[in-house]
Design an enzyme around this catalytic site. Structure first.
Site, PDB file in Angstrom:
ATOM      1  N   ASP A  83       0.821  -1.226   0.000  1.00  0.00           N
ATOM      2  CA  ASP A  83       0.000   0.000   0.000  1.00  0.00           C
ATOM      3  C   ASP A  83       0.851   1.271   0.000  1.00  0.00           C
ATOM      4  O   ASP A  83       0.698   2.138   0.868  1.00  0.00           O
ATOM      5  CB  ASP A  83      -0.935   0.052   1.223  1.00  0.00           C
ATOM      6  CG  ASP A  83      -1.860  -1.141   1.321  1.00  0.00           C
ATOM      7  OD1 ASP A  83      -2.299  -1.640   0.274  1.00  0.00           O
ATOM      8  OD2 ASP A  83      -2.142  -1.586   2.457  1.00  0.00           O
TER       9      ASP A  83
ATOM     10  N   GLU B 178     -11.565  -1.318  -2.505  1.00  0.00           N
ATOM     11  CA  GLU B 178     -10.874  -0.567  -1.441  1.00  0.00           C
ATOM     12  C   GLU B 178      -9.719   0.218  -2.034  1.00  0.00           C
ATOM     13  O   GLU B 178      -9.497   0.223  -3.242  1.00  0.00           O
ATOM     14  CB  GLU B 178     -10.388  -1.526  -0.344  1.00  0.00           C
ATOM     15  CG  GLU B 178      -9.510  -2.660  -0.849  1.00  0.00           C
ATOM     16  CD  GLU B 178      -9.190  -3.690   0.223  1.00  0.00           C
ATOM     17  OE1 GLU B 178      -9.861  -3.724   1.264  1.00  0.00           O
ATOM     18  OE2 GLU B 178      -8.249  -4.466   0.014  1.00  0.00           O
TER      19      GLU B 178
END
Ligand SMILES: *[C@@H]1O[C@H](CO)[C@@H](O)[C@H](O)[C@H]1NC(C)=O
Length: 323
Positions: free
Chosen positions: A36, A202
């Site tokens: 991420d 997401e």
């Protein structure tokens, strides 16, 4: 970048449909510890990369290609938010506002909706310089329709801040933030995307290009591929929707609403790249728009700790981003 000779070989030997249409990640040195990622370039030219885990790992490099050096954690004693996961921290999102860098992070644990988005701030981004502000007011429990993770702060042209977030549960959401975005404006969150047949959306990242807001996100199963791999095509992949409004009306390339299952694939698994996601888009002063992400290099291994940092230039010339 594909060398011409390889391109011609592939073109001559394979039917057109199997020729790869996605560039492999650009060269990158010491590009591990990369889950991420969130990238920003300091005014002195140093690139900072923040990533999930280790209380938000800080890496720096002279350029996107590396070499990336580990510098420490953003919040070395963990988040002040009193929730399980406050010693791990996920999905950093970094923005410069005035003289301060704002770094949003998520406190959660895998498979749990007991989550909150927190904030740390620094004037330099160096390890040891961060102050934990704590919760910003985006939280969830199992009574909510979303999961309060994966923050992305964006500013409307009129100056108002919004935070895209979520979710795995029920797609992507957004909430208005206060003028100094340490807290929400107190109004309810609203839906940006939803796919009833595959709710695992997401990692939103909003990028303004030309007259559109492009909503990039990750869809599918992110993690744990060394233990269990999802059905082919259900692993992490990067999608995009766009709108002229920051707060809604997102559609995909075919015109399908992204609140009704729309979404155009930007980067799926291909070649030796598996499960790319957790992306951001950065307007690199040397290269123009760049998409960056984590991925499994299938030649290396499928464990979360083996994920690599990848990046590619994005071509917006068709109105839709192409890797
Ligand atoms: C800015 O635009 C957003 C989105 O349309 C709106 O919600 C907000 O109230 C506006 N703020 C101001 C100060 O005009």
């Amino acid at each position: 970048m594909m060398r011409l000779s390889i391109f011609f070989k592939a073109f001559l030997l394979l039917p057109a449909a199997t020729v790869d249409s996605y560039a492999t990640p650009e060269a990158c040195s010491t590009c591990t510890n990369a889950h991420d990622p969130s990238i920003i370039r300091r005014t002195d030219g140093t690139y900072f990369r923040f990533s999930t885990g280790g209380k938000i790992a800080i890496h720096t490099a002279p350029d996107l290609v590396g070499p990336w050096t580990y510098k420490g954690a953003v919040v070395p004693s963990g988040s002040s938010i009193n929730l399980a996961g406050n010693q791990g921290l996920w999905a950093p999102d970094v923005t410069k506002i005035g003289d301060l860098y704002y770094l949003y992070y998520s406190v959660s644990s895998f498979g749990s909706q007991n989550s909150a988005i927190g904030l740390a701030r620094s004037s330099s981004m160096d390890a040891g310089s961060w102050t934990d502000v704590g919760a910003v007011g985006v939280t969830s429990t199992s009574s909510k329709s979303y999961n309060a993770i994966d923050a992305n702060l964006v500013q409307h042209a009129n100056g108002t801040y919004f935070m895209a977030f979520g979710s795995w549960w029920n797609g992507l959401h957004m909430v208005q933030m206060s003028a100094t975005p340490k807290s929400t404006a107190g109004t309810s969150a609203f839906q940006l995307s939803y796919d009833g047949s595959d709710k695992a959306e997401e990692g939103a990242y909003m990028f303004k290009y030309g007259s559109y807001y492009y909503l990039f996100y990750s869809k599918g199963t992110c993690c744990g591929y060394d233990a269990t791999r999802p059905a082919a095509g259900k692993e992490y992949r990067i999608l995009v929707c766009r709108s002229t409004s920051l707060t809604g009306g997102f559609v995909d390339k075919s015109g399908k609403a992204c609140t009704s299952g729309g979404g155009t694939v930007v980067l799926p698994s291909h070649d030796w790249v598996y499960g790319p996601g957790g992306q951001g888009v950065y307007q690199d002063p040397r290269r123009g728009p760049v998409i960056y992400y984590h991925y499994v290099d299938t030649r290396v291994g499928y464990a979360d700790g083996q994920k690599r940092f990848g990046w590619n230039k994005l071509d917006f010339s068709s109105g839709w981003p192409v890797v």
